[in-house]
Design a protein around this motif. Structure first.
Motif, PDB file in Angstrom:
ATOM      1  N   PHE A 225      -1.721   0.791   4.401  1.00  0.00           N
ATOM      2  CA  PHE A 225      -3.110   0.832   3.931  1.00  0.00           C
ATOM      3  C   PHE A 225      -3.749  -0.554   3.948  1.00  0.00           C
ATOM      4  O   PHE A 225      -4.956  -0.690   3.798  1.00  0.00           O
ATOM      5  CB  PHE A 225      -3.185   1.439   2.536  1.00  0.00           C
ATOM      6  N   ARG A 226      -2.944  -1.598   4.135  1.00  0.00           N
ATOM      7  CA  ARG A 226      -3.526  -2.937   4.237  1.00  0.00           C
ATOM      8  C   ARG A 226      -4.380  -3.061   5.505  1.00  0.00           C
ATOM      9  O   ARG A 226      -5.215  -3.953   5.603  1.00  0.00           O
ATOM     10  CB  ARG A 226      -2.415  -3.990   4.271  1.00  0.00           C
ATOM     11  N   HIS A 227      -4.155  -2.179   6.487  1.00  0.00           N
ATOM     12  CA  HIS A 227      -4.925  -2.232   7.730  1.00  0.00           C
ATOM     13  C   HIS A 227      -6.271  -1.505   7.608  1.00  0.00           C
ATOM     14  O   HIS A 227      -7.113  -1.625   8.490  1.00  0.00           O
ATOM     15  CB  HIS A 227      -4.128  -1.609   8.883  1.00  0.00           C
ATOM     16  N   ALA A 228      -6.429  -0.715   6.552  1.00  0.00           N
ATOM     17  CA  ALA A 228      -7.672   0.046   6.375  1.00  0.00           C
ATOM     18  C   ALA A 228      -8.728  -0.836   5.710  1.00  0.00           C
ATOM     19  O   ALA A 228      -8.396  -1.798   5.014  1.00  0.00           O
ATOM     20  CB  ALA A 228      -7.400   1.286   5.530  1.00  0.00           C
ATOM     21  N   PRO A 229     -10.013  -0.519   5.911  1.00  0.00           N
ATOM     22  CA  PRO A 229     -11.092  -1.308   5.301  1.00  0.00           C
ATOM     23  C   PRO A 229     -11.263  -0.990   3.825  1.00  0.00           C
ATOM     24  O   PRO A 229     -12.284  -0.452   3.389  1.00  0.00           O
ATOM     25  CB  PRO A 229     -12.327  -0.905   6.124  1.00  0.00           C
ATOM     26  N   LEU A 230     -10.245  -1.308   3.023  1.00  0.00           N
ATOM     27  CA  LEU A 230     -10.269  -1.044   1.592  1.00  0.00           C
ATOM     28  C   LEU A 230     -10.066  -2.351   0.832  1.00  0.00           C
ATOM     29  O   LEU A 230      -9.371  -3.253   1.306  1.00  0.00           O
ATOM     30  CB  LEU A 230      -9.167  -0.055   1.211  1.00  0.00           C
ATOM     31  N   ALA A 231     -10.643  -2.451  -0.350  1.00  0.00           N
ATOM     32  CA  ALA A 231     -10.534  -3.668  -1.147  1.00  0.00           C
ATOM     33  C   ALA A 231      -9.200  -3.758  -1.887  1.00  0.00           C
ATOM     34  O   ALA A 231      -8.740  -4.843  -2.223  1.00  0.00           O
ATOM     35  CB  ALA A 231     -11.687  -3.744  -2.148  1.00  0.00           C
ATOM     36  N   GLU A 232      -8.563  -2.615  -2.144  1.00  0.00           N
ATOM     37  CA  GLU A 232      -7.316  -2.609  -2.885  1.00  0.00           C
ATOM     38  C   GLU A 232      -6.501  -1.374  -2.521  1.00  0.00           C
ATOM     39  O   GLU A 232      -6.984  -0.469  -1.836  1.00  0.00           O
ATOM     40  CB  GLU A 232      -7.583  -2.628  -4.389  1.00  0.00           C
ATOM     41  N   GLU A 233      -5.277  -1.367  -2.976  1.00  0.00           N
ATOM     42  CA  GLU A 233      -4.399  -0.229  -2.736  1.00  0.00           C
ATOM     43  C   GLU A 233      -4.991   1.018  -3.389  1.00  0.00           C
ATOM     44  O   GLU A 233      -5.404   0.981  -4.551  1.00  0.00           O
ATOM     45  CB  GLU A 233      -3.019  -0.506  -3.337  1.00  0.00           C
ATOM     46  N   PRO A 234      -5.087   2.133  -2.654  1.00  0.00           N
ATOM     47  CA  PRO A 234      -5.663   3.356  -3.242  1.00  0.00           C
ATOM     48  C   PRO A 234      -4.887   3.811  -4.475  1.00  0.00           C
ATOM     49  O   PRO A 234      -3.663   3.853  -4.471  1.00  0.00           O
ATOM     50  CB  PRO A 234      -5.546   4.376  -2.102  1.00  0.00           C
ATOM     51  N   ALA A 235      -5.618   4.151  -5.518  1.00  0.00           N
ATOM     52  CA  ALA A 235      -4.980   4.614  -6.750  1.00  0.00           C
ATOM     53  C   ALA A 235      -4.192   5.896  -6.521  1.00  0.00           C
ATOM     54  O   ALA A 235      -3.235   6.182  -7.239  1.00  0.00           O
ATOM     55  CB  ALA A 235      -6.031   4.828  -7.833  1.00  0.00           C
TER      56      ALA A 235
END
Length: 270
Positions: free
Chosen positions: A234-244
């Motif tokens: 998930f570090r490769h996805a455009p997200l600010a943090e690890e999904p809850a």
């Protein structure tokens, strides 16, 4: 005012202005959509029971200048049994949340709807005695499939450095860019090889419906290594943090069934 008719899975319903709700759905052809449902929280509202999360419904949305309005909703697949077991409800909530986080409004991913529909059908059938590690593995698999479909996963059939085909002697590249073969891995002091069978399990989990992946049997170390590595992608996805959603199984993870996913460091860009 134009209207859109769509078969959609209800992702969430959030109360606003006491009696209204913002409803987020994922449509079969139009992807994620959000609309305001007026008066839906009133006790006598006709659509009150048709907008609960996890259900599939036929919806009609009125397109507006500032925001869209939900005109009609009629449940076609209620999935009432999801609330009967903790494993099933945990899996369903995680899959819905991951779909919501990895999709953008009005940008349909053709595979997302059938993937979520299959995952929710599996959640309905999940036995009450399903272990936490198994649920955690299934949650990671679903997220892994979303990432692969969205193009956020690096190629995994060859070594990231020498491009030679991989076998069971492989390990994760330290920066999370892919896998290293045994020859390239010896140059990295910090790398640890996957347990045997892990690479084959990851390939299978990424290419098969979740309902088929659920029947896989493997040693605890293999399931744990696969789940942890899939979550790290998930570090490769455009997200600010690890999904809850990746931590939903934490509250009931049994002793000795493997480490928590979120205790594995997952660096995200600041």
């Amino acid at each position: 005012m134009p209207y859109l008719r769509e078969t959609a899975i209800i992702l969430s319903s959030e109360t606003t202005r006491e009696q209204d709700a913002w409803v987020t759905v994922y449509g079969r052809t139009r992807g994620k959509m959000q609309a305001l449902a007026r008066g839906v929280r009133q006790n006598n509202a006709k659509q009150l029971g048709h907008l609960e999360p996890y259900q599939t419904a036929e919806v009609m949305i009125a397109k507006g200048r500032e925001y869209d309005k939900l005109a009609v909703a009629r449940v076609t697949v209620p999935r009432l049994s999801l609330r009967n077991t903790l494993p099933g409800l945990t899996l369903a909530r995680a899959c819905v949340d991951l779909t919501k986080e990895l999709s953008r409004p009005d940008e349909a991913q053709p595979d997302f709807f059938p993937m979520l529909d299959d995952a929710l059908a599996l959640a309905e059938r999940l036995p009450d005695g399903t272990g936490a590690l198994r649920v955690r593995f299934l949650i990671a698999c679903y997220g892994w499939q979303l990432l692969r479909t969205s193009g956020f996963v690096p190629p995994l059939d060859r070594c990231i450095r020498c491009q030679n085909p991989l076998n069971d002697q492989a390990g994760p590249e330290p920066n999370g860019e892919g896998w290293l073969c045994a020859s390239c891995a010896v140059t990295e002091r910090s790398i640890s090889f996957f347990p045997p069978m892990t690479t084959r399990l990851l390939a299978f989990a990424g290419s098969q419906p979740l309902s088929r992946v659920a029947g896989v049997t493997a040693p605890i170390a293999v399931l744990d290594a696969a789940a942890t590595w899939m979550a790290s992608m998930f570090r490769h996805a455009p997200l600010a943090e690890e999904p809850a959603a990746l931590r939903l199984a934490d509250a009931w993870l049994l002793p000795g069934s493997g480490p928590f996913i979120h205790r594995k460091t997952i660096p995200y860009p600041s």
